[in-house]
Each structure stands twice: as structure tokens, then as C-alpha cells.
Write a protein that holds these residues in place. Structure first.
Motif, PDB file in Angstrom:
ATOM      1  N   GLU A 142     -15.586 -14.687  -6.252  1.00 47.50           N
ATOM      2  CA  GLU A 142     -16.443 -13.868  -5.156  1.00 47.50           C
ATOM      3  C   GLU A 142     -14.577 -13.396  -4.541  1.00 47.50           C
ATOM      4  O   GLU A 142     -14.926 -12.304  -3.920  1.00 47.50           O
ATOM      5  N   GLY A 143     -13.800 -14.093  -3.959  1.00 47.44           N
ATOM      6  CA  GLY A 143     -12.628 -13.706  -3.723  1.00 47.44           C
ATOM      7  C   GLY A 143     -11.922 -12.293  -4.298  1.00 47.44           C
ATOM      8  O   GLY A 143     -11.117 -11.867  -3.747  1.00 47.44           O
TER       9      GLY A 143
ATOM     10  N   LYS B  58     -12.632  -4.321  -4.731  1.00 48.29           N
ATOM     11  CA  LYS B  58     -13.763  -3.726  -2.962  1.00 48.29           C
ATOM     12  C   LYS B  58     -12.937  -3.117  -2.362  1.00 48.29           C
ATOM     13  O   LYS B  58     -12.608  -2.015  -2.453  1.00 48.29           O
ATOM     14  N   LEU B  59     -12.066  -4.088  -1.846  1.00 46.64           N
ATOM     15  CA  LEU B  59     -11.585  -3.295  -0.512  1.00 46.64           C
ATOM     16  C   LEU B  59     -10.837  -2.094  -1.125  1.00 46.64           C
ATOM     17  O   LEU B  59     -10.452  -1.264  -0.780  1.00 46.64           O
TER      18      LEU B  59
ATOM     19  N   ARG C 140     -12.101   0.724  -1.997  1.00 43.71           N
ATOM     20  CA  ARG C 140     -11.988   1.475  -1.198  1.00 43.71           C
ATOM     21  C   ARG C 140     -10.558   2.911   0.139  1.00 43.71           C
ATOM     22  O   ARG C 140     -11.372   3.148   0.382  1.00 43.71           O
ATOM     23  N   GLN C 141      -9.889   1.943  -0.580  1.00 45.86           N
ATOM     24  CA  GLN C 141      -8.728   2.155   0.404  1.00 45.86           C
ATOM     25  C   GLN C 141      -8.016   3.573  -0.128  1.00 45.86           C
ATOM     26  O   GLN C 141      -7.312   4.516  -0.198  1.00 45.86           O
ATOM     27  N   ILE C 142      -8.184   3.334  -1.293  1.00 47.03           N
ATOM     28  CA  ILE C 142      -7.856   4.481  -2.820  1.00 47.03           C
ATOM     29  C   ILE C 142      -8.577   5.560  -3.393  1.00 47.03           C
ATOM     30  O   ILE C 142      -8.378   5.890  -4.054  1.00 47.03           O
ATOM     31  N   TYR C 143      -9.953   4.984  -2.576  1.00 54.74           N
ATOM     32  CA  TYR C 143     -11.048   6.675  -2.843  1.00 54.74           C
ATOM     33  C   TYR C 143     -10.558   7.514  -2.939  1.00 54.74           C
ATOM     34  O   TYR C 143      -9.876   8.011  -2.074  1.00 54.74           O
ATOM     35  N   GLY C 144     -10.758   8.081  -4.286  1.00 50.05           N
ATOM     36  CA  GLY C 144     -10.894   9.862  -4.914  1.00 50.05           C
ATOM     37  C   GLY C 144      -9.328   9.704  -4.919  1.00 50.05           C
ATOM     38  O   GLY C 144      -8.824  10.776  -5.017  1.00 50.05           O
TER      39      GLY C 144
ATOM     40  N   ARG D 296      -2.642  -2.029  -8.072  1.00 51.41           N
ATOM     41  CA  ARG D 296      -2.579  -2.513  -7.239  1.00 51.41           C
ATOM     42  C   ARG D 296      -3.148  -3.306  -7.195  1.00 51.41           C
ATOM     43  O   ARG D 296      -2.339  -4.360  -6.461  1.00 51.41           O
ATOM     44  N   ILE D 297      -3.747  -3.907  -8.345  1.00 51.17           N
ATOM     45  CA  ILE D 297      -4.536  -5.182  -7.874  1.00 51.17           C
ATOM     46  C   ILE D 297      -3.401  -6.111  -9.082  1.00 51.17           C
ATOM     47  O   ILE D 297      -3.221  -7.395  -8.019  1.00 51.17           O
TER      48      ILE D 297
END
Length: 64
Positions: free
Chosen positions: A35-36, A42-43, A46-50, A60-61
Motif C-alpha cells: 500500500e505504501g 500515485k503521488l 499526480r506531481q508529473i500529471y500531463g 521517478r519511481i
């Protein structure tokens, strides 16, 4: 009145899935690590969305 019926529905649902509830309480295993990782992914998304596609997300992961 709404809370009591909500609680009774919750407990009824727990009773229907008694094996899963017993396993969750008695086994030492959990999926917190998974879950972590999901939350972190997901974070980052959201930070690099688009901004870029899967290649940047993967980079990044793997960095962090």
C-alpha cells in the motif's frame, strides 16, 4: 437512528465475511508495504500529471 442502522449493516457484513476477518486479526501478515508503494506511485503520478508518459514515471519511481 441512521448511525445505528449503519453500524448494524457494518457488523452484518463483517459476519458474512467472518473467515477474512479472522485471518486479518490472527495472521501476522499485512500488505502495508504494498500500500505504501501504491501511495507513493500515485503521488508521483499526480506531481508529473500531463508532463510525460510512462518513461518519466518509471524513472521517478526507480530514483526514489
Amino acid at each position: 437512528m441512521g448511525t445505528a442502522s449503519g453500524l448494524s449493516r457494518t457488523f452484518r457484513g463483517l459476519g458474512l465475511d467472518r473467515d477474512a476477518v479472522n485471518a486479518a486479526v490472527t495472521h501476522p501478515f499485512h500488505n502495508g508495504g504494498t500500500e505504501g508503494v501504491n501511495t507513493k506511485t500515485k503521488l508521483i503520478k499526480r506531481q508529473i500529471y500531463g508532463r510525460a508518459g510512462f518513461a518519466l514515471l518509471r524513472h521517478r519511481i526507480l530514483l526514489g
